[in-house]
Design an enzyme around this catalytic site. Structure first.
Site, mmCIF file in Angstrom:
data_model
loop_
_atom_site.group_PDB
_atom_site.id
_atom_site.type_symbol
_atom_site.label_atom_id
_atom_site.label_comp_id
_atom_site.label_asym_id
_atom_site.label_seq_id
_atom_site.Cartn_x
_atom_site.Cartn_y
_atom_site.Cartn_z
ATOM 1 C CB SER B 17 20.577 -3.816 -9.630
ATOM 2 O OG SER B 17 20.133 -2.706 -8.913
ATOM 3 C CG HIS B 44 17.264 -2.125 -10.869
ATOM 4 N ND1 HIS B 44 17.434 -3.048 -9.865
ATOM 5 C CD2 HIS B 44 16.331 -2.649 -11.698
ATOM 6 C CE1 HIS B 44 16.632 -4.080 -10.071
ATOM 7 N NE2 HIS B 44 15.954 -3.859 -11.182
ATOM 8 C CG ASP B 137 13.799 -6.831 -11.101
ATOM 9 O OD1 ASP B 137 12.906 -7.598 -11.470
ATOM 10 O OD2 ASP B 137 14.122 -5.799 -11.715
#
EC number: 3.1.1.61
Lengths: 271, 195
Positions: B17, B44, B137
């Site tokens: 990310s 992301h 995540d």
């Protein structure tokens, strides 16, 4: 987190079919596995408890089916799609004295209401009839009421502005008891009814079918069957609108449509 | 005469990310000759992101790059990038599946979604790696992959631009290999070209 495995999922699919008659066999397995695992996590169940739950039949099994099939949507989702409809499709639809549109897999009606607004702003709504169908009676009941939480309306309004709406989205709803209620004038030309894309057949002929973000529910074989149904539901030169990431690839109908907008997956039936 | 058999599919999964984009670009540059694996990147991105990563990275590798669509077959010698606003799942039939269920840790695509589906698919995972990011995540998915006996790597949080993601992965499972600043790209290159 409880994770299901594919073999367990297959047993679950069989049991759901035996108990409820609902057949998940045409659904994409990886998504079902993810959804079923999330169902277990959400309801803090293990697989045995889920079986017991399903064995109750009735509302219990229906709740499970509903959560695995519900299609999340927003009004004016993918604003550029509505901009393209306005510029590339509506002029064609305007040539018809009566316009029939089908929103397949309409969930709680977000897209049907968006299309109604688009048609109204183009002066076509009065001679249009929009069919919104879904396999879930629960989401259809919500669609018929046209009620959304105010929290959602902020996103919907932003989408509407991005879609170059001509007014303010709040012109199309009123607030009651802290909820947004879509105006009755918009709802009068929309019919919400039950239809299962995996089992039910053609029920009308349409000038436009919108089936966005629904194909990703199905496996390859079922997807081809659904494409056949959509193809047969369209009049000649009718428009097929798919999700932003859903093409005609692997449909078996690639030759029967011409591309109106490749980026947004808008197609026109040509044979 | 025997039919020539194609090489079995091998997956190399990369998740990241905030702070990972530059690393991903460097990894793409490592692919200088055909790969005996499919490399799948999950980064992301907001749902309205228009960045087309195969286009952005064009010229940085000779290997084919794609943003896969629903039901596209997964093939070795290709670099795949998850598209915004859908989870990218790996099916046991060696195809990609798009999914629009709710977000994980406010993210769609979610790294966990891809990692978990790959772990359940039965397809060989040569390696799964997690890089810089500010959310949790990826940690659960990476742990599952490790528990199923596949190699897993995390960027050392000490040199990640955003350390939270890799620190979370290590807190959930301490058996991941650590990619350090000194040798990160050598290690990844050796993974990509291992047999």
């Amino acid at each position: 987190m409880v994770l299901l495995e594919y073999q367990e999922l297959e047993l679950l699919i069989t049991r759901v079919r035996e108990i409820s008659g609902f057949d998940f066999s045409g659904y994409a397995r990886p998504s079902l596995l993810r959804r079923a695992s999330r169902y277990l996590a959400k309801h803090t169940m293990n697989l045995s408890e889920l079986y017991v739950h399903i064995e109750q039949g009735g509302k219990a099994v229906y709740d499970f089916i509903q959560e695995l099939t519900v299609n999340y949507s927003e009004m004016f989702r993918d604003a550029d799609f509505f901009i393209a409809l306005r510029s590339e499709v509506l002029a064609y639809l305007a040539s018809y004295p009566a316009i029939r549109l089908w929103v397949a897999g309409c969930a709680s009606g977000e897209e049907a209401f968006s299309l109604a607004i688009l048609l109204k702003e183009a002066g076509l709504f009065e001679r249009s009839l929009i069919y919104g169908t879904d396999l879930s009676e629960r989401v259809l009941a919500s669609a018929r009421e046209g009620v959304f939480g105010l929290g959602h309306m902020r996103t919907f309004s932003e989408n509407y502005m991005l879609a170059e709406g001509k007014r303010s989205l709040s012109d199309y709803y009123h607030v009651a008891y802290n909820q947004a209620v879509i105006d009755a004038t918009l709802r009068k030309n929309i019919v919400f009814s039950l239809h299962d894309l995996t089992g039910d057949g053609v029920f009308n002929e349409f000038q436009m079918v919108s089936c966005r973000n629904v194909m990703i529910y199905f496996n390859l074989e079922q997807r081809q069957k659904v494409f056949k149904l959509l193809y047969e539901s369209l009049g000649m030169f009718g428009f097929l609108c798919l999700g932003k990431r859903e093409t005609l690839r692997y449909s078996g109908f690639e030759e029967n449509f011409r591309i109106i907008n490749a980026h947004l997956n808008i197609y026109q039936k040509i044979k | 005469m025997t039919e020539p058999h194609s090489n079995p599919l091998n997956l190399v999964l990369m998740g990241g990310s905030s702070g990972s984009f530059v690393i991903f670009e460097q990894i793409v540059k490592l692919a200088t000759k055909p790969l005996s694996c499919a490399v799948i990147f999950i980064i992301h991105r907001g749902k309205s992101s228009l960045a087309n990563l195969p286009y952005l990275f064009k010229g940085k590798t000779t290997v084919k790059m794609e943003e896969p669509q629903h039901l596209d077959p997964i093939k070795n010698d290709c670099i795949y990038f998850a598209i915004p606003d859908y989870h990218l799942l790996v099916g046991p039939d060696e195809r990609f599946y798009l999914d629009d269920t709710e977000k994980d840790f406010f993210s769609r695509p979610s790294i966990n979604a891809t990692f978990i589906s790959a772990a359940q698919s039965g397809i060989n995972i040569r390696a799964a790696m997690l890089f810089s990011g500010a959310s949790q995540d990826g940690a659960a998915g990476l742990k599952l992959i490790a528990e199923r006996g596949f190699a897993t790597y995390v960027q050392n949080p000490d040199f990640a631009e955003m350390p939270r993601m890799t620190a979370e992965a290590l807190s959930q499972y301490n058996g991941h290999h650590i990619l350090n600043r000194e040798n990160i790209f050598e290690e990844i290159r050796s993974v990509l070209y291992s047999t």
